[in-house]
Scaffold this active site. Sequence first.
Site, short mmCIF file in Angstrom:
data_model
loop_
_atom_site.label_atom_id
_atom_site.label_comp_id
_atom_site.label_asym_id
_atom_site.label_seq_id
_atom_site.Cartn_x
_atom_site.Cartn_y
_atom_site.Cartn_z
CB SER A 263 -46.53 -67.58 -12.95
OG SER A 263 -46.80 -66.30 -12.39
CG ASP A 264 -40.88 -67.95 -15.69
OD1 ASP A 264 -41.07 -68.60 -16.74
OD2 ASP A 264 -40.15 -68.35 -14.77
CE1 TYR B 30 -40.72 -71.92 -8.33
CE2 TYR B 30 -40.84 -70.73 -6.27
CZ TYR B 30 -40.72 -70.73 -7.63
OH TYR B 30 -40.57 -69.56 -8.32
CE LYS C 178 -35.28 -61.85 -11.83
NZ LYS C 178 -34.17 -62.80 -11.65
CE LYS D 89 -39.18 -64.58 -12.90
NZ LYS D 89 -37.98 -65.37 -13.23
CG ASP E 225 -35.89 -63.74 -15.60
OD1 ASP E 225 -35.56 -64.29 -16.67
OD2 ASP E 225 -35.85 -64.33 -14.50
CG ASN F 151 -37.90 -66.92 -16.68
OD1 ASN F 151 -38.35 -65.82 -16.37
ND2 ASN F 151 -37.30 -67.71 -15.81
CD GLU G 13 -32.53 -63.32 -14.40
OE1 GLU G 13 -32.49 -62.23 -13.81
OE2 GLU G 13 -32.84 -64.38 -13.84
CD GLU H 194 -33.15 -68.98 -13.82
OE1 GLU H 194 -33.20 -67.75 -13.71
OE2 GLU H 194 -34.11 -69.71 -13.58
CG ASP I 6 -29.21 -72.55 -9.39
OD1 ASP I 6 -30.32 -72.01 -9.43
OD2 ASP I 6 -28.99 -73.62 -8.79
CG HIS J 218 -31.57 -68.46 -10.19
ND1 HIS J 218 -31.76 -69.79 -9.84
CD2 HIS J 218 -32.79 -67.97 -10.48
CE1 HIS J 218 -33.05 -70.07 -9.94
NE2 HIS J 218 -33.69 -69.01 -10.32
CB ALA J 219 -31.58 -66.99 -4.82
N GLY J 220 -34.25 -67.94 -5.02
CA GLY J 220 -35.70 -68.13 -5.02
C GLY J 220 -36.00 -69.61 -4.93
CD GLU K 36 -34.00 -64.16 -8.53
OE1 GLU K 36 -33.17 -64.97 -9.02
OE2 GLU K 36 -35.10 -63.91 -9.05
#
Lengths: 427, 427
Positions: A22-23, A31, A213, A215, A243, A245, A269, A296, A319, A346-348, A377
């Site tokens: 969540s951001d 996802y 990091k 959010k 970040d 977003n 970010e 990203e 990304d 960027h990852a996740g 990341e």
Amino acid sequence: MKIVALEAHDVRFPTSRELDGSDAMNPDPDYSAAYVVLRTDDGLEGHGFCFTIGRGNDVCVAAIEAHAPLVVGTDLDLGDLGGFARRLVHDSQLRWLGPEKGAVHMAAAAVVNAAFDLAGRAAGLPVWRLLAEMSPEQIVDLADWRYLTDVLTPARALEILQDAKTGRAERTEKLLATGYPAYTTTPGWLGYSDEKLVRLAREAVADGFTQIKLKVGANLDDDIRRMRLAREAVGPDIRIAVDANQRWDVGPAIEWTKALAPYGVYWIEEPTSPDDVLGHAAVRRAVAPVKVATGEHIANRVMVKQMLQAGALDVLQIDACRVAGVTENVANLLLAAAHGVPVCPHAGGVGLCEAVQHISMFDYVAVSGTADDRVIEYVDHLHEHFTDPVRIVNGRYAAPTAPGMSTEMRAASLAAHAFPDGEVWRS
Amino acid sequence: MKIVALEAHDVRFPTSRELDGSDAMNPDPDYSAAYVVLRTDDGLEGHGFCFTIGRGNDVCVAAIEAHAPLVVGTDLDLGDLGGFARRLVHDSQLRWLGPEKGAVHMAAAAVVNAAFDLAGRAAGLPVWRLLAEMSPEQIVDLADWRYLTDVLTPARALEILQDAKTGRAERTEKLLATGYPAYTTTPGWLGYSDEKLVRLAREAVADGFTQIKLKVGANLDDDIRRMRLAREAVGPDIRIAVDANQRWDVGPAIEWTKALAPYGVYWIEEPTSPDDVLGHAAVRRAVAPVKVATGEHIANRVMVKQMLQAGALDVLQIDACRVAGVTENVANLLLAAAHGVPVCPHAGGVGLCEAVQHISMFDYVAVSGTADDRVIEYVDHLHEHFTDPVRIVNGRYAAPTAPGMSTEMRAASLAAHAFPDGEVWRS
């Protein structure tokens, strides 16, 4: 070898149920992967995907299927994967939907990465190593130079790669021995309580991470409190990135970042729209020495070119699956190297760590030649669904050794998370 | 009123068989529409579409269908169409596929324009007039101001609109009496013979057009010959624009344009990537007094903002269905007006003339307040498939008077050109 089938799958994980991920702009992500399998007549397979956060994953699946006529029945020349990618990206009709952006470009990422996964399996090498063992000329030929030559020519790129040839073997050994640096976003999701943030931040340091990091961007008072708590938890020597977003316009991005800066912000970010090259440049000028990081959602190499041209970034966050896969990221690495800007991917999400580690490790061995101030990341989600999941050892990505791009999802995971008919979604 | 259904259609015209629409980047387009019908519980309908050139139209259809959960079953407040559009564009999951670009954004264009078509029908007004009769405050509220405020604030936009309130009635009368200026691309397709080019260029002048356009960028010698023939055919007083459709890198764009300039080039259109703000600015500096025009592939208002900020354009070519429909084009018109840059829309394809005329006419009456140096592109293709086709009289678009946005396709055309099962495609 001939490609005989392209299979696309709509795979979704119900992550919004736990507020993982969540951001400020993405409060409820599920996802998801628009997943592709390429099959060849000699029995090899390549796996790739693009990442989404739920609704719209079906659009990317449709975009992958739209590439089937360009792929199925054609010969795959493993010595010309640059040409393979260019044929997809420049298809005279499909390109209208971009050009080189949005769902069709993300679909191209999935297909191109699947081709590299396949090439790695054919060569018996992980993709980072397949790339790192290519000649500088072969690497230059992977990139699509269209629209780049006013800023970086193939000839200059060749020089960069030739300079980096020295030391490839030593860096490969070092990478295999000690891995590549990571940072973790696990503590910082906006939906987590203060207690969970502090606990996870401490655990991150204990686990060997040197950067975390958070959010930010929903509420300034909350962000100041969370930043203060995180700083107290990790001490003065751990880098804390924040970040947003894409939450802010340029003016608020500057004000908000300055309000957090006293607690030691390493980078801000996505302070604003990923399309806003001039906006990022204005933010960067205003918030230094806080660094500006973005990428990203940068759609393609033309946007990367301008971000670097305009001095808009301190850190480029490629990304693996937003631009057109490995080949366009080769161009992005070369652009960054030419400008002396570190690439911190960027990852996740789902599978992004697995895929992008190959790009950074190739960068280290054969392009920038350094891992200084570079981190990939890391988010501790959903790795169990992959056949070759990332391994984090003491805050670093261990170099994968299995052939391919680590992009293959377990068959049972594919089946259980198929949308909307898999068992996870039926229940 | 409640929206009770969203129907999406894949409609394609086999235009590649005749090389209509051929250019340096798009040699074989099959003009297509991802078409949407919104139905309400009081029996009203709204029609909209986004335009593609064939393969991938199904991806846009999927993207339109992905908006159904956001639309069907909701109340449509005709007094808050800005809010309607923002809810689509900022959907917390769908936006990942852009943000605000590519297939999902084109789909938003189709749905937003359908809502305006519906609003026009409900009010008994053509959409240009529906917009032009709104208060400045209402118009400002249509736009999405996110990411714009460093360059244009709602307050400044309100001033622009208040200034333009004077004379609205006179301009409306003039528009109804004499229409809005057009230019024609009909003579200049790259697949046409020299003889056909010359014949169609002469016919264009005889028909009252004061500007024509040629496609360029495949072969310089051919382009010089075609430019010379066109200039001889139309004489010195007719403007000739050229259009490279993104064919070049920055350096070649400058060289090629300079080679054509002696024959009197009014503007060079899409000299390079539509994402390349800094590249367009470099081309513009180098080729003046030839003007630089771009816009049909500019993804969103954030890119428009930067093109204007960077001094990259002399002419902004909005497209009715590439950005998120009427509401985002309101922002684009205001940005252009604030920078004193004329808006000359991209049109042609299928239905783009029908849709975009409403935007330019609104611009004339209520935003820029002028039609000087403004022209809407006109291409004589496929108008017969619409229930309210554009009417060109002496080189000008006659103002539509029927309620709606002129975006409704005839039922028989929809059926015959349905892909892949309509009779046109079965044969």
